[in-house]
Design a protein around this motif. Structure first.
Motif, PDB file in Angstrom:
ATOM      1  N   HIS A 132       0.584  -1.240   0.513  1.00 20.77           N
ATOM      2  CA  HIS A 132       0.072  -0.289   0.167  1.00 20.77           C
ATOM      3  C   HIS A 132       1.151   1.584   0.122  1.00 20.77           C
ATOM      4  O   HIS A 132       0.378   2.205  -0.846  1.00 20.77           O
ATOM      5  CB  HIS A 132      -0.725  -0.110   0.982  1.00 20.77           C
ATOM      6  CG  HIS A 132      -1.929   1.200   1.683  1.00 20.77           C
ATOM      7  ND1 HIS A 132      -1.100   2.646   2.193  1.00 20.77           N
ATOM      8  CD2 HIS A 132      -2.866   1.169   1.122  1.00 20.77           C
ATOM      9  CE1 HIS A 132      -2.681   3.329   1.849  1.00 20.77           C
ATOM     10  NE2 HIS A 132      -3.267   2.363   1.087  1.00 20.77           N
ATOM     11  N   GLY A 133       1.939   1.226   0.534  1.00 21.64           N
ATOM     12  CA  GLY A 133       3.114   2.084   1.108  1.00 21.64           C
ATOM     13  C   GLY A 133       3.299   3.037  -0.916  1.00 21.64           C
ATOM     14  O   GLY A 133       3.637   3.575  -0.310  1.00 21.64           O
ATOM     15  N   ARG A 134       3.840   1.829  -1.771  1.00 19.86           N
ATOM     16  CA  ARG A 134       4.416   1.406  -3.004  1.00 19.86           C
ATOM     17  C   ARG A 134       3.653   1.921  -4.099  1.00 19.86           C
ATOM     18  O   ARG A 134       3.441   2.542  -4.926  1.00 19.86           O
ATOM     19  CB  ARG A 134       5.196   0.455  -3.071  1.00 19.86           C
ATOM     20  CG  ARG A 134       7.045   0.537  -2.148  1.00 19.86           C
ATOM     21  CD  ARG A 134       6.815  -0.700  -2.521  1.00 19.86           C
ATOM     22  NE  ARG A 134       8.755  -0.596  -1.938  1.00 19.86           N
ATOM     23  CZ  ARG A 134       9.343  -1.446  -1.971  1.00 19.86           C
ATOM     24  NH1 ARG A 134       9.110  -2.724  -2.145  1.00 19.86           N
ATOM     25  NH2 ARG A 134      10.009  -1.233  -0.594  1.00 19.86           N
ATOM     26  N   HIS A 135       1.773   1.194  -3.630  1.00 23.10           N
ATOM     27  CA  HIS A 135       1.152   0.945  -4.398  1.00 23.10           C
ATOM     28  C   HIS A 135      -0.235   1.504  -4.089  1.00 23.10           C
ATOM     29  O   HIS A 135      -1.216  -0.152  -4.083  1.00 23.10           O
ATOM     30  CB  HIS A 135       1.147  -0.186  -5.383  1.00 23.10           C
ATOM     31  CG  HIS A 135       2.776  -0.121  -6.522  1.00 23.10           C
ATOM     32  ND1 HIS A 135       2.715   0.805  -7.172  1.00 23.10           N
ATOM     33  CD2 HIS A 135       3.425  -0.633  -5.730  1.00 23.10           C
ATOM     34  CE1 HIS A 135       3.713   0.551  -8.486  1.00 23.10           C
ATOM     35  NE2 HIS A 135       4.380  -0.801  -7.200  1.00 23.10           N
ATOM     36  N   PRO A 136      -0.802   2.385  -3.415  1.00 24.38           N
ATOM     37  CA  PRO A 136      -1.937   2.664  -3.089  1.00 24.38           C
ATOM     38  C   PRO A 136      -3.263   2.337  -4.083  1.00 24.38           C
ATOM     39  O   PRO A 136      -3.852   1.849  -3.613  1.00 24.38           O
ATOM     40  CB  PRO A 136      -2.159   4.053  -2.789  1.00 24.38           C
ATOM     41  CG  PRO A 136      -0.797   4.730  -3.127  1.00 24.38           C
ATOM     42  CD  PRO A 136      -0.087   3.932  -3.898  1.00 24.38           C
ATOM     43  N   GLU A 137      -3.052   2.876  -5.236  1.00 26.62           N
ATOM     44  CA  GLU A 137      -4.422   2.111  -5.770  1.00 26.62           C
ATOM     45  C   GLU A 137      -3.723   0.155  -6.720  1.00 26.62           C
ATOM     46  O   GLU A 137      -5.473   0.237  -6.593  1.00 26.62           O
ATOM     47  CB  GLU A 137      -3.871   2.435  -7.501  1.00 26.62           C
ATOM     48  CG  GLU A 137      -2.644   1.512  -8.314  1.00 26.62           C
ATOM     49  CD  GLU A 137      -0.516   2.117  -7.798  1.00 26.62           C
ATOM     50  OE1 GLU A 137       0.487   1.576  -8.903  1.00 26.62           O
ATOM     51  OE2 GLU A 137      -0.786   2.403  -7.296  1.00 26.62           O
ATOM     52  N   TRP A 151      -5.229   3.164   6.837  1.00 24.63           N
ATOM     53  CA  TRP A 151      -3.693   2.633   6.617  1.00 24.63           C
ATOM     54  C   TRP A 151      -2.561   3.563   7.187  1.00 24.63           C
ATOM     55  O   TRP A 151      -1.155   2.831   6.771  1.00 24.63           O
ATOM     56  CB  TRP A 151      -4.003   3.283   5.532  1.00 24.63           C
ATOM     57  CG  TRP A 151      -4.892   2.464   4.352  1.00 24.63           C
ATOM     58  CD1 TRP A 151      -5.950   3.281   3.685  1.00 24.63           C
ATOM     59  CD2 TRP A 151      -4.582   1.162   3.909  1.00 24.63           C
ATOM     60  NE1 TRP A 151      -7.582   2.169   2.984  1.00 24.63           N
ATOM     61  CE2 TRP A 151      -5.821   0.879   2.915  1.00 24.63           C
ATOM     62  CE3 TRP A 151      -4.179   0.018   3.997  1.00 24.63           C
ATOM     63  CZ2 TRP A 151      -6.432  -0.130   2.389  1.00 24.63           C
ATOM     64  CZ3 TRP A 151      -3.962  -0.456   3.827  1.00 24.63           C
ATOM     65  CH2 TRP A 151      -5.124  -1.111   2.710  1.00 24.63           C
ATOM     66  N   ASN A 152      -2.820   3.891   7.627  1.00 28.76           N
ATOM     67  CA  ASN A 152      -1.467   4.356   8.593  1.00 28.76           C
ATOM     68  C   ASN A 152      -1.048   2.843  10.057  1.00 28.76           C
ATOM     69  O   ASN A 152       0.258   3.413  10.608  1.00 28.76           O
ATOM     70  CB  ASN A 152      -1.627   5.753   9.760  1.00 28.76           C
ATOM     71  CG  ASN A 152      -2.005   7.381   8.952  1.00 28.76           C
ATOM     72  OD1 ASN A 152      -1.215   7.229   7.866  1.00 28.76           O
ATOM     73  ND2 ASN A 152      -3.131   7.734   9.060  1.00 28.76           N
ATOM     74  N   GLU A 157      -6.109  -4.180  12.500  1.00 29.32           N
ATOM     75  CA  GLU A 157      -6.718  -5.954  12.306  1.00 29.32           C
ATOM     76  C   GLU A 157      -6.164  -6.871  12.224  1.00 29.32           C
ATOM     77  O   GLU A 157      -7.181  -8.133  12.929  1.00 29.32           O
ATOM     78  CB  GLU A 157      -7.238  -5.613  10.651  1.00 29.32           C
ATOM     79  CG  GLU A 157      -8.428  -6.936  10.862  1.00 29.32           C
ATOM     80  CD  GLU A 157     -10.188  -6.585  12.098  1.00 29.32           C
ATOM     81  OE1 GLU A 157     -10.014  -8.008  12.292  1.00 29.32           O
ATOM     82  OE2 GLU A 157      -9.888  -5.510  11.909  1.00 29.32           O
ATOM     83  N   TYR A 158      -5.225  -6.918  12.334  1.00 30.94           N
ATOM     84  CA  TYR A 158      -4.040  -8.256  11.741  1.00 30.94           C
ATOM     85  C   TYR A 158      -3.868  -8.922  13.572  1.00 30.94           C
ATOM     86  O   TYR A 158      -3.705 -10.163  14.113  1.00 30.94           O
ATOM     87  CB  TYR A 158      -3.222  -8.345  11.904  1.00 30.94           C
ATOM     88  CG  TYR A 158      -2.036 -10.091  11.169  1.00 30.94           C
ATOM     89  CD1 TYR A 158      -2.887 -11.354  10.375  1.00 30.94           C
ATOM     90  CD2 TYR A 158      -1.366  -9.793  11.829  1.00 30.94           C
ATOM     91  CE1 TYR A 158      -2.406 -12.857  10.428  1.00 30.94           C
ATOM     92  CE2 TYR A 158      -0.681 -11.047  11.910  1.00 30.94           C
ATOM     93  CZ  TYR A 158      -0.798 -12.079  10.983  1.00 30.94           C
ATOM     94  OH  TYR A 158      -0.191 -13.658  11.559  1.00 30.94           O
ATOM     95  N   ARG A 159      -3.450  -8.321  14.484  1.00 31.42           N
ATOM     96  CA  ARG A 159      -3.292  -8.436  15.267  1.00 31.42           C
ATOM     97  C   ARG A 159      -4.609  -8.349  16.060  1.00 31.42           C
ATOM     98  O   ARG A 159      -4.385  -8.937  17.498  1.00 31.42           O
ATOM     99  CB  ARG A 159      -2.557  -6.763  16.466  1.00 31.42           C
ATOM    100  CG  ARG A 159      -1.416  -6.270  15.558  1.00 31.42           C
ATOM    101  CD  ARG A 159      -0.869  -5.262  16.147  1.00 31.42           C
ATOM    102  NE  ARG A 159       0.546  -4.711  15.416  1.00 31.42           N
ATOM    103  CZ  ARG A 159       0.970  -4.002  15.928  1.00 31.42           C
ATOM    104  NH1 ARG A 159       1.533  -4.009  17.027  1.00 31.42           N
ATOM    105  NH2 ARG A 159       2.212  -3.465  15.314  1.00 31.42           N
TER     106      ARG A 159
END
Length: 232
Positions: A132-137, A151-152, A157-159
């Motif tokens: 997501h950091g490199r390709h949010p699209e 997204w920050n 959710e995984y935790r």
């Protein structure tokens, strides 16, 4: 000259992947009941069922572990975590009708991976954060609208899923102990773990300070889409 550069790039990439895996593995482990720290490999070798129940995050990236263990001991994968993330089912056939796992698809065609099977990434928060950091699209599909996250802090959710899994295992272990005490009173019960290497009594999941992002090894994107079979 171009060929030499490609060879050097491949060598550095291989080294980088190895270092990243080593760094991740170095952080996975716990102290035993005597306060001696052991890594994930130690616990998996001695108490694999305990690892899958209480620390599935140690195993999810170890495909060699869960492929063999799920085949031989599917009962180890009955907790909420593995019902939520059945990683042994993640994959698709390439154009040569060869089955490829989720990691293979992400490395070779991440745009297709996120467009068609974003759920395969859910068990790998490092992938999600890094990609997501490199390709949010890649994260504009309906799936991510229906499964929103901050997204920050994409790991949150995984935790929570890990915490819910541990709470589930704790409650079931307590019920099992009560059942044994009622129906088998007076019978000596030995813990499966030896006195020297007993796992700690896990109570809640304590997330590490930060997850290590996976090393991205994408080599380009396919213009094709659609069905799994016959894509590559």
């Amino acid at each position: 000259m171009k060929g030499a550069k490609l060879v050097l790039a491949a060598i550095f990439l291989t080294i980088g992947v190895g270092l990243a895996v080593s760094a991740i593995a170095a952080d996975e482990g716990l102290k035993d009941s005597h306060g001696v720290w052991h890594d994930a490999d130690y616990w998996h070798a001695r108490h694999p069922d305990w690892v899958y129940r209480y620390h599935p995050e140690w195993a999810v990236d170890r495909q060699d572990w869960w492929m063999a263990d799920h085949r031989d001991h599917p009962e180890w994968f009955e907790s909420p975590y593995w019902r939520r993330y059945p990683v042994w089912t993640y994959g698709a056939y390439d154009r040569g009708h060869v089955w490829r796992d989720a990691g293979w698809w992400r490395e070779r065609d991440p745009a297709w991976f996120y467009a068609h099977h974003p759920e395969w990434a859910e068990a790998h928060p490092g992938w999600i954060r890094d990609d997501h950091g490199r390709h949010p699209e890649w994260f504009h599909s309906a799936y991510w609208t229906e499964h929103p996250r901050d997204w920050n802090h994409p790991d949150e959710e995984y935790r929570k899923e890990l915490s819910r899994n541990v709470e589930y295992e704790r409650s079931h272990a307590a019920l099992a102990n009560d059942h044994e005490n009622v129906h088998e009173e007076g019978v000596e019960h030995r813990n499966i773990a030896s006195v020297e290497s007993r796992p700690p009594a896990t109570t809640v999941y304590h997330a590490p300070a930060a997850y290590h992002p996976a090393v991205t090894t994408s080599s380009g994107h396919s213009s094709g889409g659609g069905s799994h079979s016959g894509k590559h």
